[in-house]
Design a protein around this motif. Structure first.
Motif, PDB file in Angstrom:
ATOM      1  N   GLU A   3       0.833  -1.199   0.000  1.00  0.00           N
ATOM      2  CA  GLU A   3       0.000   0.000   0.000  1.00  0.00           C
ATOM      3  C   GLU A   3       0.876   1.260   0.000  1.00  0.00           C
ATOM      4  O   GLU A   3       0.572   2.238  -0.693  1.00  0.00           O
ATOM      5  CB  GLU A   3      -0.911   0.001   1.230  1.00  0.00           C
ATOM      6  CG  GLU A   3      -2.053  -0.996   1.159  1.00  0.00           C
ATOM      7  CD  GLU A   3      -2.901  -0.984   2.416  1.00  0.00           C
ATOM      8  OE1 GLU A   3      -4.104  -1.296   2.316  1.00  0.00           O
ATOM      9  OE2 GLU A   3      -2.352  -0.679   3.508  1.00  0.00           O
TER      10      GLU A   3
ATOM     11  N   ILE B 136       2.131   1.839  -3.477  1.00  0.00           N
ATOM     12  CA  ILE B 136       1.084   2.420  -4.331  1.00  0.00           C
ATOM     13  C   ILE B 136       0.948   3.910  -4.040  1.00  0.00           C
ATOM     14  O   ILE B 136       0.827   4.739  -4.961  1.00  0.00           O
ATOM     15  CB  ILE B 136      -0.263   1.699  -4.093  1.00  0.00           C
ATOM     16  CG1 ILE B 136      -0.179   0.239  -4.531  1.00  0.00           C
ATOM     17  CG2 ILE B 136      -1.385   2.410  -4.847  1.00  0.00           C
ATOM     18  CD1 ILE B 136      -1.410  -0.584  -4.178  1.00  0.00           C
ATOM     19  N   LYS B 137       0.977   4.260  -2.763  1.00  0.00           N
ATOM     20  CA  LYS B 137       0.858   5.669  -2.372  1.00  0.00           C
ATOM     21  C   LYS B 137       1.994   6.496  -2.949  1.00  0.00           C
ATOM     22  O   LYS B 137       1.790   7.624  -3.417  1.00  0.00           O
ATOM     23  CB  LYS B 137       0.844   5.772  -0.847  1.00  0.00           C
ATOM     24  CG  LYS B 137       0.604   7.185  -0.325  1.00  0.00           C
ATOM     25  CD  LYS B 137       0.467   7.170   1.195  1.00  0.00           C
ATOM     26  CE  LYS B 137       0.123   8.554   1.722  1.00  0.00           C
ATOM     27  NZ  LYS B 137      -0.060   8.537   3.196  1.00  0.00           N
TER      28      LYS B 137
ATOM     29  N   SER C  63      -3.581   3.556   0.480  1.00  0.00           N
ATOM     30  CA  SER C  63      -2.797   3.593  -0.755  1.00  0.00           C
ATOM     31  C   SER C  63      -2.687   5.006  -1.326  1.00  0.00           C
ATOM     32  O   SER C  63      -2.176   5.187  -2.435  1.00  0.00           O
ATOM     33  CB  SER C  63      -3.426   2.658  -1.798  1.00  0.00           C
ATOM     34  OG  SER C  63      -3.458   1.320  -1.323  1.00  0.00           O
TER      35      SER C  63
ATOM     36  N   VAL D 102      -4.946  -6.182  -3.109  1.00  0.00           N
ATOM     37  CA  VAL D 102      -3.915  -5.136  -3.223  1.00  0.00           C
ATOM     38  C   VAL D 102      -3.173  -5.264  -4.555  1.00  0.00           C
ATOM     39  O   VAL D 102      -2.875  -4.267  -5.214  1.00  0.00           O
ATOM     40  CB  VAL D 102      -2.948  -5.199  -2.023  1.00  0.00           C
ATOM     41  CG1 VAL D 102      -1.856  -4.143  -2.177  1.00  0.00           C
ATOM     42  CG2 VAL D 102      -3.704  -4.966  -0.707  1.00  0.00           C
TER      43      VAL D 102
END
Length: 306
Positions: free
Chosen positions: A185, A188-189, A211, A297
């Motif tokens: 996550e 992704i962020k 995220s 995810v």
């Protein structure tokens, strides 16, 4: 050999066999008595049931009240079998937040005041934002799941102190496997933070927020879908414009509660070339919690990269 001698030998043999059988029976009985009974655990859904089973291992018997992906916890009605299981449970894991109120009703009617009850929403400490609705889908929030795992370990240890060490070890192993999900996550962020996402229901919001994604769906749309209400034409058009105007990068779609309005949203996303990521509220058949969340995810990361 005389008849009397034969009879004496037969009697001695029978007595010896009976003695041996008696010894074996006594040993088996002692073994049965030395093995502690498994801890009876009831979870409102198979999500929390799977986590409880991972922590309890072979020392627990877990009953998940809702295990069918087609069942809606909001509208579940108690049946006698689950009522009986709850009346005998030593540990109960409920989601809370209004998601599975049937658990508290069944506990009360079953007169089970001694069960250790773990309420995941209470454990999370999450509350409704000012002027908004509480998102009760806390199993999509990995820090909360880790805390619930610890609570389950402690509750099982209270019910079965002799296996407390095993429960703590299993909980630690489970939490260690959550760490890569939180790390993904974070990745992704880093790559997509601030980008827009659309949803059909609030189910995946803890995952998308962790995220770094921004939910651009009108609240009236996702709330109406969650409550099973119709979406007004104005709100529906506003929601569909997210896709035609390419204001979002992905649609995260709760495929357990599809209907005409959500199907229109899915169709609009696909027509605009925007990826659709399906999610569910309960475990898909053949999946455990960690495998299921890994798939979720991974799917989100893949969709955002397109």
């Amino acid at each position: 050999m005389s008849l009397s001698t034969s009879r004496r030998l037969a009697l001695l043999t029978s007595a010896s066999l009976a003695l041996l059988a008696g010894c074996g029976s006594s040993s088996d009985s002692a073994d049965a008595k030395s093995a502690p009974a498994r801890v009876a655990v009831v979870a409102s859904t198979n999500v929390w049931g799977d986590i409880a089973r991972r922590i309890g291992g072979d020392r627990v018997d877990v009953t998940s009240v809702i295990s069918d992906p087609d069942q809606d916890p909001h509208s579940y009605e108690a049946d006698p079998q689950n009522q009986l299981a709850l009346s005998k449970a030593k540990v109960v894991v409920e989601n809370g937040g209004g998601y599975d109120d049937f658990v508290d009703r069944m506990l009360k009617s079953g007169h089970n005041d001694s069960a250790e009850v773990i309420n995941a929403v209470e454990v999370s400490g999450k509350t409704a934002p000012k002027g908004g609705e509480l998102n009760e889908h806390v199993w999509y929030d990995f820090p909360t799941v880790a805390e619930v795992a610890d609570r389950i370990s402690a509750a099982l240890a209270k019910a079965d102190p002799g296996d407390a060490g095993a429960f703590a070890k299993n909980a630690a192993a489970f939490k260690a496997k959550l760490a890569p999900l939180e790390a993904q996550e974070a990745q992704i962020k880093k790559a997509h933070g601030g980008e827009g996402v659309a949803i059909t229901e609030p189910v995946p919001l803890y995952m998308t927020e962790a995220s770094g994604l921004v939910n651009r769906t009108p609240a009236q749309f996702s709330e109406a879908i969650e409550e099973g209400d119709d979406v007004s034409p104005r709100v529906l058009q506003e929601s569909l414009a997210l896709f035609s105007g390419r204001k979002v990068k992905v649609l995260v779609y709760n495929e357990q509660t599809s209907g005409p309005q959500t199907e229109k949203a899915e169709g609009a996303a696909k027509a605009a070339g925007i990826p659709v990521v399906p999610v569910t509220e309960t475990l898909p058949k053949g999946k455990d919690y960690l495998g299921w969340m890994t798939d979720n995810v991974d799917a989100l990361a893949s969709a955002l990269s397109k």
